[in-house]
Design a protein around this motif. Structure first.
Motif, PDB file in Angstrom:
ATOM      1  N   UNK A   1      66.360   1.152  30.740  1.00  0.00           N
ATOM      2  CA  UNK A   1      65.090   0.513  31.663  1.00  0.00           C
ATOM      3  C   UNK A   1      65.508  -0.035  32.860  1.00  0.00           C
ATOM      4  N   UNK A   2      64.534   0.125  33.873  1.00  0.00           N
ATOM      5  CA  UNK A   2      64.982  -0.614  35.163  1.00  0.00           C
ATOM      6  C   UNK A   2      63.865  -1.332  35.732  1.00  0.00           C
ATOM      7  N   UNK A   3      64.073  -2.534  36.671  1.00  0.00           N
ATOM      8  CA  UNK A   3      63.115  -3.045  37.271  1.00  0.00           C
ATOM      9  C   UNK A   3      63.672  -3.231  38.790  1.00  0.00           C
ATOM     10  N   UNK A   4      62.866  -3.078  39.728  1.00  0.00           N
ATOM     11  CA  UNK A   4      63.320  -3.352  41.016  1.00  0.00           C
ATOM     12  C   UNK A   4      62.841  -4.683  41.728  1.00  0.00           C
ATOM     13  N   UNK A   5      63.316  -5.642  42.143  1.00  0.00           N
ATOM     14  CA  UNK A   5      62.914  -6.770  42.781  1.00  0.00           C
ATOM     15  C   UNK A   5      62.984  -6.573  44.471  1.00  0.00           C
ATOM     16  N   UNK A   6      62.100  -6.849  45.214  1.00  0.00           N
ATOM     17  CA  UNK A   6      61.892  -6.534  46.309  1.00  0.00           C
ATOM     18  C   UNK A   6      61.894  -7.873  47.163  1.00  0.00           C
ATOM     19  N   UNK A   7      62.982  -8.235  48.285  1.00  0.00           N
ATOM     20  CA  UNK A   7      63.217  -9.227  49.073  1.00  0.00           C
ATOM     21  C   UNK A   7      62.830  -9.029  50.542  1.00  0.00           C
ATOM     22  N   UNK A   8      62.507  -9.897  51.494  1.00  0.00           N
ATOM     23  CA  UNK A   8      62.451  -9.954  52.468  1.00  0.00           C
ATOM     24  C   UNK A   8      62.679 -11.391  53.215  1.00  0.00           C
ATOM     25  N   UNK A   9      63.205 -11.379  54.428  1.00  0.00           N
ATOM     26  CA  UNK A   9      63.686 -12.787  54.795  1.00  0.00           C
ATOM     27  C   UNK A   9      65.188 -13.087  54.417  1.00  0.00           C
ATOM     28  N   UNK A  10      65.844 -11.993  53.778  1.00  0.00           N
ATOM     29  CA  UNK A  10      67.081 -12.616  53.500  1.00  0.00           C
ATOM     30  C   UNK A  10      68.127 -11.367  53.751  1.00  0.00           C
ATOM     31  N   UNK A  11      69.228 -11.512  54.224  1.00  0.00           N
ATOM     32  CA  UNK A  11      70.027 -10.277  54.418  1.00  0.00           C
ATOM     33  C   UNK A  11      70.833  -9.848  53.268  1.00  0.00           C
ATOM     34  N   UNK A  12      71.478  -8.691  53.134  1.00  0.00           N
ATOM     35  CA  UNK A  12      72.113  -8.325  52.058  1.00  0.00           C
ATOM     36  C   UNK A  12      73.456  -9.139  51.919  1.00  0.00           C
ATOM     37  N   UNK A  13      74.068  -9.406  53.026  1.00  0.00           N
ATOM     38  CA  UNK A  13      75.283 -10.291  52.941  1.00  0.00           C
ATOM     39  C   UNK A  13      75.234 -11.539  52.194  1.00  0.00           C
ATOM     40  N   UNK A  14      73.855 -12.061  52.605  1.00  0.00           N
ATOM     41  CA  UNK A  14      73.702 -13.499  52.226  1.00  0.00           C
ATOM     42  C   UNK A  14      73.322 -13.371  50.684  1.00  0.00           C
ATOM     43  N   UNK A  15      72.449 -12.472  50.102  1.00  0.00           N
ATOM     44  CA  UNK A  15      72.238 -12.085  48.729  1.00  0.00           C
ATOM     45  C   UNK A  15      73.452 -11.937  47.804  1.00  0.00           C
ATOM     46  N   UNK A  16      74.260 -11.185  48.598  1.00  0.00           N
ATOM     47  CA  UNK A  16      75.681 -10.924  47.670  1.00  0.00           C
ATOM     48  C   UNK A  16      76.533 -12.021  47.370  1.00  0.00           C
ATOM     49  N   UNK A  17      76.274 -13.128  48.522  1.00  0.00           N
ATOM     50  CA  UNK A  17      77.101 -14.319  48.328  1.00  0.00           C
ATOM     51  C   UNK A  17      76.394 -15.284  47.292  1.00  0.00           C
ATOM     52  N   UNK A  18      74.995 -15.380  47.252  1.00  0.00           N
ATOM     53  CA  UNK A  18      74.334 -16.255  46.372  1.00  0.00           C
ATOM     54  C   UNK A  18      74.245 -15.428  44.823  1.00  0.00           C
ATOM     55  N   UNK A  19      74.479 -14.167  44.653  1.00  0.00           N
ATOM     56  CA  UNK A  19      74.484 -13.407  43.585  1.00  0.00           C
ATOM     57  C   UNK A  19      75.594 -13.022  42.886  1.00  0.00           C
ATOM     58  N   UNK A  20      76.624 -13.506  43.692  1.00  0.00           N
ATOM     59  CA  UNK A  20      78.111 -12.752  43.378  1.00  0.00           C
ATOM     60  C   UNK A  20      78.471 -12.536  41.796  1.00  0.00           C
ATOM     61  N   UNK A  21      78.215 -13.561  41.241  1.00  0.00           N
ATOM     62  CA  UNK A  21      78.394 -13.568  39.789  1.00  0.00           C
ATOM     63  C   UNK A  21      77.720 -12.473  39.014  1.00  0.00           C
ATOM     64  N   UNK A  22      76.257 -12.557  39.281  1.00  0.00           N
ATOM     65  CA  UNK A  22      75.469 -11.630  38.831  1.00  0.00           C
ATOM     66  C   UNK A  22      75.525 -10.146  39.014  1.00  0.00           C
ATOM     67  N   UNK A  23      76.164  -9.817  40.166  1.00  0.00           N
ATOM     68  CA  UNK A  23      76.244  -8.543  40.566  1.00  0.00           C
ATOM     69  C   UNK A  23      77.369  -7.853  39.690  1.00  0.00           C
ATOM     70  N   UNK A  24      78.252  -8.812  39.105  1.00  0.00           N
ATOM     71  CA  UNK A  24      79.675  -8.106  38.461  1.00  0.00           C
ATOM     72  C   UNK A  24      78.906  -7.774  37.094  1.00  0.00           C
ATOM     73  N   UNK A  25      77.956  -8.138  36.470  1.00  0.00           N
ATOM     74  CA  UNK A  25      77.234  -7.812  35.172  1.00  0.00           C
ATOM     75  C   UNK A  25      77.314  -6.382  34.896  1.00  0.00           C
ATOM     76  N   UNK A  26      77.746  -6.185  33.644  1.00  0.00           N
ATOM     77  CA  UNK A  26      77.975  -4.901  33.423  1.00  0.00           C
ATOM     78  C   UNK A  26      76.590  -4.276  32.570  1.00  0.00           C
ATOM     79  N   UNK A  27      75.972  -5.039  31.738  1.00  0.00           N
ATOM     80  CA  UNK A  27      74.750  -4.864  31.193  1.00  0.00           C
ATOM     81  C   UNK A  27      73.794  -5.982  30.883  1.00  0.00           C
ATOM     82  N   UNK A  28      72.782  -6.243  31.779  1.00  0.00           N
ATOM     83  CA  UNK A  28      72.314  -5.418  32.674  1.00  0.00           C
ATOM     84  C   UNK A  28      73.044  -5.164  34.170  1.00  0.00           C
ATOM     85  N   UNK A  29      72.747  -3.989  34.519  1.00  0.00           N
ATOM     86  CA  UNK A  29      73.617  -4.009  35.874  1.00  0.00           C
ATOM     87  C   UNK A  29      72.760  -4.467  37.129  1.00  0.00           C
TER      88      UNK A  29
END
Length: 412
Positions: free
Chosen positions: A180-208
C-alpha cells in the motif's frame, strides 16, 4: 524485487525525442516498492539489445523492455528477447487478435508487416493494447520476469497502468504480502530542504519514503509492505505522523488532491468567495480554480488582461489610475477586483514588463497580491525561465501563498 529498465530506439540516443516514459516508469516502480538500480538505453540493434537483456538478467529480477514492438524492421525488442533467452518466436492467437482488431475497427486491410507484431517468444503471454497494434509481452523464465511494452506514450502509459502494474502487484503479494502507498503533497519547500530535514526517514526500508520533485511542488510517497491491509495502513500512518511532525505546515494534501482543489475547499469551508485578475499568467490561475471540484459558488470571476491600461477602460468600476509601483499596483488591483465582484477575497497577479526581451527573457519580477475582506498583503518574487515556464510557476506560487494564509494564517 530489483528491476532494470531497457529503453530501445536510436532516436532516444540521438536526442530526437524526450523519454517521458522513463519518468513514468520510475515513479510507478518506486510506488510499488520495487528497487530500480539500472536504466539502459540501447539503439535499434538486435545483438546490442539482446546483450542488454542478458546483462540485465544477471543483476535484476524484473526486466522491462520499453519500445521496439512496432511492425518495421528496426523494431527488434521481441526478437532480442527471444535471442537473449534462446527461445523461438511463435504466433500467438491473442496477439493476432489484438493486431487485427485495430485494423478491423477502422475498416482498413492489415498490412503484411503488421503480422510480425503477433509473434511472441515461446512461453510468453500477450498483453492487450486497446489503443494500438502492438501487444505487450510478459514472460517468466528461471525466476526472472521479462516485460515488453510499446514505446508510444499513450499506449505505454495505458498498458502499464491497466495491465502491468496489477500483474506486478499480484506477483509481489505472492512474494511479500500486501503493498500500500500514500502520497503526501508539499508546497513552499524545495526537494533539497526536504531531503535535509527527512534524511533519516528517507533511509527507511519498510515503509519506504521517496520524494519526487514536481513543478513547483514536491511529492513524498510512503509505501509499506505487510501481510494485511491493517498492518500496512498502520505503518503508513506512523510514518506520515513523523513527517507531519517535522514538515506539516508544508503539506497541503494527499494522493489525488490538488492545490487548486484544496484552496477551493478551504474557501468553501470558510463560506467565502474569490475573484482574480491576471496580468502575466494568461488565465491559468482562473482556469485551475474554476476547474476544481466545488468551485461553483466559490470562484466568482476572473479577469485576464495583457495590458493593464485596459483595466482603466472599465470606468464604471471607479477604480481610477493605476499606481506606478508594482507592489502597490498589485494590491490596488486585488482590492479593485474584490470590490467589483463583491467577493471576500481578491487576488491579482502581475509583473514588471520585460522591456522588449519578450519570450527569451530569463527572469521576471512577479508580484502576487491578495485582499481578504480588507486585509491586503503582497509578495514580490523573481522567477527564472522563459515566459511560459515562469507563468506556470507564478500560478502555483500564487495558489501556495493563498493556501498557506487560509490554512495557517501565514501572511505573505
Amino acid at each position: 524485487m530489483i528491476a532494470e529498465i531497457i529503453f530501445t530506439g536510436t532516436e532516444l540516443l540521438l536526442g530526437q525525442i524526450l523519454n517521458t516514459n522513463a519518468q513514468y516508469m520510475q515513479q510507478e516502480l518506486s510506488a510499488m516498492g520495487i528497487d530500480l538500480y539500472y536504466q539502459v538505453t540501447v539503439g535499434d540493434n538486435l545483438q546490442r539489445c539482446a546483450a542488454a537483456i542478458r546483462q540485465a538478467s544477471k543483476r535484476a529480477d524484473l526486466i522491462i523492455i520499453c519500445g521496439g514492438l512496432g511492425p518495421t524492421e528496426d523494431d527488434i525488442s521481441r526478437e532480442a528477447l527471444a535471442e537473449a533467452l534462446q527461445l523461438q518466436l511463435v504466433q500467438d492467437p491473442f496477439a493476432l487478435t489484438v493486431v487485427t482488431r485495430f485494423f478491423k475497427e477502422r475498416g482498413v486491410p492489415v498490412s503484411n508487416n503488421n503480422y510480425k507484431q503477433a509473434l511472441v517468444p515461446q512461453g510468453g503471454i500477450a498483453v492487450d493494447n486497446p489503443v494500438g497494434t502492438a501487444p505487450g509481452i510478459i514472460l517468466e523464465k528461471e525466476g526472472k520476469i521479462y516485460i515488453l511494452v510499446p514505446g508510444p506514450p499513450p499506449e505505454f502509459a495505458k498498458m502499464v497502468r491497466e495491465k502491468i502494474i496489477p500483474y506486478l502487484l499480484g506477483k509481489m503479494t505472492e512474494r511479500s504480502g500486501l503493498i500500500m502507498s500514500r502520497v503526501l503533497k508539499f508546497c513552499g519547500i524545495g526537494e533539497a530542504s526536504m531531503d535535509e530535514k527527512l534524511s533519516d526517514l528517507l533511509k527507511s526500508c519498510n515503509p519506504t519514503v521517496a520524494p519526487t520533485a514536481k513543478f513547483a511542488e514536491v511529492h513524498l510517497r510512503i509505501t509499506a509492505k505487510a501481510k494485511g491491509p491493517e498492518q500496512a495502513q498502520k505503518m503508513i500512518d506512523d510514518m506520515e505522523a513523523k513527517v507531519r511532525e517535522r514538515l506539516g505546515s508544508y503539506i497541503y494534501g494527499t494522493d489525488t488532491e490538488t492545490l487548486p482543489s484544496v484552496v477551493i475547499s478551504l474557501i468553501s469551508q470558510k463560506k467565502m468567495t474569490l475573484s482574480v485578475i491576471e496580468d502575466f499568467t494568461g488565465g491559468q490561475l482562473a482556469y485551475q480554480l474554476s476547474s476544481a471540484k466545488g468551485s461553483d459558488g466559490v470562484f466568482k470571476s476572473g479577469l485576464v488582461v495583457t495590458d493593464l491600461k485596459a483595466v482603466e477602460l472599465l470606468k464604471r468600476c471607479n477604480w481610477g489610475s493605476l499606481p506606478a509601483d508594482l507592489k502597490q499596483r498589485a494590491e490596488y488591483l486585488a482590492t479593485a477586483v474584490r470590490e467589483k465582484f463583491e467577493s471576500d477575497i481578491g487576488v491579482a497577479v502581475t509583473i514588471l514588463k520585460d522591456r522588449g526581451q519578450g519570450q527569451a527573457q530569463t527572469s521576471h519580477k512577479f508580484v502576487m497580491a491578495a485582499d481578504v475582506n480588507g486585509v491586503t498583503m503582497s509578495r514580490e518574487m523573481l522567477l527564472w525561465g522563459d515566459r511560459d515556464d515562469a507563468a506556470q510557476r507564478a500560478t502555483t506560487v500564487t495558489l501556495m501563498l493563498i493556501w498557506r494564509y487560509l490554512e495557517h494564517g501565514i501572511k505573505f
